[in-house]
Design a protein around this motif. Structure first.
Motif, PDB file in Angstrom:
ATOM      1  N   VAL A 158      -8.379   5.164   9.454  1.00 54.17           N
ATOM      2  CA  VAL A 158      -7.512   4.540   9.939  1.00 54.17           C
ATOM      3  C   VAL A 158      -7.488   4.230  11.574  1.00 54.17           C
ATOM      4  CG1 VAL A 158      -5.707   5.084   8.917  1.00 54.17           C
ATOM      5  CG2 VAL A 158      -5.922   6.484  10.616  1.00 54.17           C
ATOM      6  N   ALA A 159      -8.855   4.602  11.412  1.00 49.42           N
ATOM      7  CA  ALA A 159      -8.886   4.774  13.851  1.00 49.42           C
ATOM      8  C   ALA A 159     -10.301   3.664  13.826  1.00 49.42           C
ATOM      9  CB  ALA A 159      -9.960   6.387  14.109  1.00 49.42           C
ATOM     10  N   THR A 160     -10.893   3.640  12.293  1.00 48.90           N
ATOM     11  CA  THR A 160     -12.526   2.722  12.452  1.00 48.90           C
ATOM     12  C   THR A 160     -11.468   1.395  11.594  1.00 48.90           C
ATOM     13  OG1 THR A 160     -13.086   3.433  10.596  1.00 48.90           O
ATOM     14  CG2 THR A 160     -13.835   4.631  12.803  1.00 48.90           C
ATOM     15  N   ASP A 161     -10.562   0.637  11.237  1.00 44.48           N
ATOM     16  CA  ASP A 161     -10.003   0.264  10.741  1.00 44.48           C
ATOM     17  C   ASP A 161      -9.154  -1.182  12.224  1.00 44.48           C
ATOM     18  OD1 ASP A 161      -9.054  -2.068   9.154  1.00 44.48           O
ATOM     19  OD2 ASP A 161      -8.519  -0.498   7.586  1.00 44.48           O
ATOM     20  N   LEU A 162     -10.584  -2.093  12.098  1.00 42.20           N
ATOM     21  CA  LEU A 162     -10.406  -3.179  12.846  1.00 42.20           C
ATOM     22  C   LEU A 162      -8.855  -4.067  12.793  1.00 42.20           C
ATOM     23  CD1 LEU A 162     -13.763  -4.625  13.783  1.00 42.20           C
ATOM     24  CD2 LEU A 162     -11.837  -2.782  15.397  1.00 42.20           C
ATOM     25  N   ILE A 163      -8.527  -4.008  11.007  1.00 36.81           N
ATOM     26  CA  ILE A 163      -7.887  -5.217  10.257  1.00 36.81           C
ATOM     27  C   ILE A 163      -6.246  -4.115  11.124  1.00 36.81           C
ATOM     28  CG2 ILE A 163      -7.227  -6.234   8.769  1.00 36.81           C
ATOM     29  CD1 ILE A 163      -9.241  -6.389   7.538  1.00 36.81           C
ATOM     30  N   LEU A 164      -6.342  -3.168  10.578  1.00 36.07           N
ATOM     31  CA  LEU A 164      -5.086  -2.647  11.011  1.00 36.07           C
ATOM     32  C   LEU A 164      -4.862  -2.205  12.146  1.00 36.07           C
ATOM     33  CD1 LEU A 164      -2.857   0.244   9.975  1.00 36.07           C
ATOM     34  CD2 LEU A 164      -4.624   1.251  10.480  1.00 36.07           C
ATOM     35  N   VAL A 216      -1.495  11.471   8.916  1.00 32.23           N
ATOM     36  CA  VAL A 216      -1.307  10.313  10.262  1.00 32.23           C
ATOM     37  C   VAL A 216       0.087   8.996  10.054  1.00 32.23           C
ATOM     38  CG1 VAL A 216      -2.327   7.644   9.312  1.00 32.23           C
ATOM     39  CG2 VAL A 216      -3.469   9.957   8.686  1.00 32.23           C
ATOM     40  N   PRO A 217       0.573   8.603  10.885  1.00 36.53           N
ATOM     41  CA  PRO A 217       1.356   8.144  10.759  1.00 36.53           C
ATOM     42  C   PRO A 217       1.772   6.927   9.287  1.00 36.53           C
ATOM     43  CG  PRO A 217       0.701   7.436  12.580  1.00 36.53           C
ATOM     44  CD  PRO A 217      -0.087   8.374  11.875  1.00 36.53           C
ATOM     45  N   LEU A 218       2.992   7.431   9.311  1.00 40.66           N
ATOM     46  CA  LEU A 218       3.924   6.558   7.810  1.00 40.66           C
ATOM     47  C   LEU A 218       3.272   5.153   7.667  1.00 40.66           C
ATOM     48  CD1 LEU A 218       5.003   6.545   4.805  1.00 40.66           C
ATOM     49  CD2 LEU A 218       6.935   7.049   5.703  1.00 40.66           C
ATOM     50  N   LEU A 219       3.698   4.731   9.157  1.00 40.04           N
ATOM     51  CA  LEU A 219       3.477   3.045   8.982  1.00 40.04           C
ATOM     52  C   LEU A 219       2.213   2.925   8.859  1.00 40.04           C
ATOM     53  CD1 LEU A 219       5.172   0.479   9.407  1.00 40.04           C
ATOM     54  CD2 LEU A 219       4.021   1.095  12.285  1.00 40.04           C
ATOM     55  N   ASP A 220       0.681   3.860   9.115  1.00 38.91           N
ATOM     56  CA  ASP A 220      -0.234   2.991   8.889  1.00 38.91           C
ATOM     57  C   ASP A 220      -0.242   2.985   7.235  1.00 38.91           C
ATOM     58  OD1 ASP A 220      -1.159   2.657  11.679  1.00 38.91           O
ATOM     59  OD2 ASP A 220      -2.027   4.387  12.022  1.00 38.91           O
ATOM     60  N   ILE A 221       0.096   4.359   6.761  1.00 35.43           N
ATOM     61  CA  ILE A 221      -0.341   4.528   5.772  1.00 35.43           C
ATOM     62  C   ILE A 221       0.435   3.305   4.748  1.00 35.43           C
ATOM     63  CG2 ILE A 221      -0.016   6.088   3.473  1.00 35.43           C
ATOM     64  CD1 ILE A 221      -2.241   6.439   5.128  1.00 35.43           C
ATOM     65  N   LEU A 222       1.008   2.570   5.391  1.00 30.28           N
ATOM     66  CA  LEU A 222       2.474   1.613   4.310  1.00 30.28           C
ATOM     67  C   LEU A 222       1.516   0.474   4.607  1.00 30.28           C
ATOM     68  CD1 LEU A 222       6.131   2.689   4.832  1.00 30.28           C
ATOM     69  CD2 LEU A 222       4.767   2.545   2.804  1.00 30.28           C
ATOM     70  N   ARG A 240      -1.620  -4.265   3.020  1.00 34.14           N
ATOM     71  CA  ARG A 240      -2.886  -5.379   4.015  1.00 34.14           C
ATOM     72  C   ARG A 240      -2.256  -6.973   3.254  1.00 34.14           C
ATOM     73  NH1 ARG A 240      -8.234  -6.811   3.436  1.00 34.14           N
ATOM     74  NH2 ARG A 240      -8.516  -4.228   2.372  1.00 34.14           N
ATOM     75  N   LYS A 241      -2.950  -6.561   2.029  1.00 30.38           N
ATOM     76  CA  LYS A 241      -3.127  -8.257   1.355  1.00 30.38           C
ATOM     77  C   LYS A 241      -1.466  -9.208   1.428  1.00 30.38           C
ATOM     78  CE  LYS A 241      -6.526  -9.331   0.526  1.00 30.38           C
ATOM     79  NZ  LYS A 241      -8.058 -10.254   0.604  1.00 30.38           N
ATOM     80  N   GLU A 242      -0.664  -8.419   1.523  1.00 31.72           N
ATOM     81  CA  GLU A 242       0.719  -9.001   1.434  1.00 31.72           C
ATOM     82  C   GLU A 242       1.505  -9.219   2.536  1.00 31.72           C
ATOM     83  OE1 GLU A 242       0.009  -7.640  -2.356  1.00 31.72           O
ATOM     84  OE2 GLU A 242       0.036  -6.080  -0.629  1.00 31.72           O
ATOM     85  N   ILE A 243       0.630  -8.721   3.711  1.00 26.98           N
ATOM     86  CA  ILE A 243       1.575  -8.514   5.247  1.00 26.98           C
ATOM     87  C   ILE A 243      -0.116  -9.749   6.298  1.00 26.98           C
ATOM     88  CG2 ILE A 243       2.040  -7.190   7.030  1.00 26.98           C
ATOM     89  CD1 ILE A 243       2.128  -4.750   6.021  1.00 26.98           C
TER      90      ILE A 243
END
Length: 366
Positions: free
Chosen positions: A41-47, A91-97, A102-105
């Motif tokens: 989650v720290a390195t995911d630029l899409i997130l 990790v914050p739940l929102l990040d996990i969700l 990802r594709k649906e959003i």
């Protein structure tokens, strides 16, 4: 157990047994792989650059509310797995969700070409499927965005009834958005497909939830029914493999419960990231088109030929085997229905460096 190599980093495997509920399973996974989940989650630029900003914007609230409600209602146990994963990893739940949906959003985020160009790459996977009198093979390159390199693991869960499944898992996500198998002798690999914007429906069931559900399928028919029963937002392609019947199906899906199932036979079937038999408006992806054309002219008469095809790098712009800068082949999986094995290969499959071989013969329980 064995391992799959991602840029020389061994993929670890966790076995979890007969958890009392989904939350406990997610908690154990989150605790064991917290370092990988946090790093991902720290390195995911899409997130960081797309999903989080959109999630905190007013226009996202109705979409996320509907998406979360529908998936939690249909699959409460898998939803609880995500709650446990967030708790266990810190990790914050929102990040996990967000990474699980990802594709649906992403399909509903306004496109900013300059912002997205260097980070929003499709999930490009390649499959070769064939069933003849002498060979029944499903081979798959697991390709993903650079953010996933080194951020994967294998999960083996022993279910309360004694059966089990094994799923190759992206850090923080449900097992498995890639490939897996279970003790009923059922296996699958997955390919992303890109429906056009007018083919997408908001708030559908997430692909990660459907593939998690597939891991508990008891038969090919059961797997088909699990796919059919879910109203999806975006499309997906499933390669279903059943050892007991020696059958392989490619199943393409889209929103509004559209589905097409193609049974693989003697003609080798190559599937990249485009719809081949479900009539639908789709994004024209040059990467997939190039890989389809290249695969069509390569020999596919033996397992060795198939591995060489999946290791092909002759097209420098759109190689079948990917080494960056944005897309990487994380590993290759070979499912042999006659040997009843699922094998993971490190590095280029041409080199046949098998790091792990699982038996996928159906388990006979007393």
């Amino acid at each position: 157990m064995g391992s799959c190599s991602v840029n020389r980093k061994k993929v670890e495997m966790l076995e979890v047994g007969a958890c009392k509920d989904g939350y406990e399973m997610g908690l154990l996974i989150g605790q064991r792989f917290s370092h990988l989940i946090r790093s991902r989650v720290a390195t995911d630029l899409i997130l960081r650059n797309q999903l989080r900003p959109f999630a905190h914007s007013p226009q996202s609230q109705s979409l996320l509310k509907l998406l979360f409600h529908n998936n939690k209602t249909k699959f409460p146990s898998y939803w609880d797995e995500l709650l446990g994963t967030a708790s266990g990893s810190g990790v914050p739940l929102l990040d996990i969700l967000l990474i699980n949906f990802r594709k649906e959003i992403l399909a509903f985020i306004p496109k900013d070409g300059a912002k997205c160009a260097n980070e929003d790459t499709p999930d490009d996977c390649s499959d070769v499927l064939v069933v003849t009198d002498s060979m029944a093979i499903a081979a798959h390159n697991e390709d993903a965005n650079v953010a996933l390199v080194g951020h994967t693991y294998l999960i083996k869960e022993i279910l309360p009834n004694g059966h089990f499944f094994v799923g190759f898992t992206y850090a923080g996500e449900l097992p498995s958005c890639a490939f897996g198998f279970n003790s009923h002798g059922l296996a699958f690999t997955l390919d992303s497909v890109p429906p056009a914007e007018d083919e997408i429906v908001a708030g559908g069931i997430g692909r990660n939830f459907i593939s998690r559900d597939l891991l508990e399928s008891t038969s090919l028919d059961d797997a088909m029914n699990r796919i059919r029963s879910s109203e999806v937002s975006v499309g997906h392609s499933y390669n279903l493999i059943e050892t007991s019947t020696r059958r392989i199906f490619n199943v393409e899906t889209a929103s509004r419960k559209r589905i097409s199932a193609y049974e693989v036979g003697e003609t080798p079937f190559f599937h990249a990231n485009m719809y081949l038999h479900l009539p639908i408006n789709q994004v024209q992806d040059e990467n997939s088109i190039s890989r389809q054309k290249r695969a069509a002219i390569l020999t596919k008469k033996s397992k060795g030929d198939i591995l060489s095809l999946l290791g092909d790098m002759d097209d420098k712009t759109y190689p079948i085997y990917m080494t960056g800068p944005l897309l990487h082949t994380l590993c290759t999986v070979v499912i042999d229905l006659d040997e009843q094995t699922l094998s993971i290969i490190e590095g280029n499959p041409k080199d046949r460096d098998f790091s792990h071989v699982f038996s996928i013969s159906p388990l006979k329980l007393p």
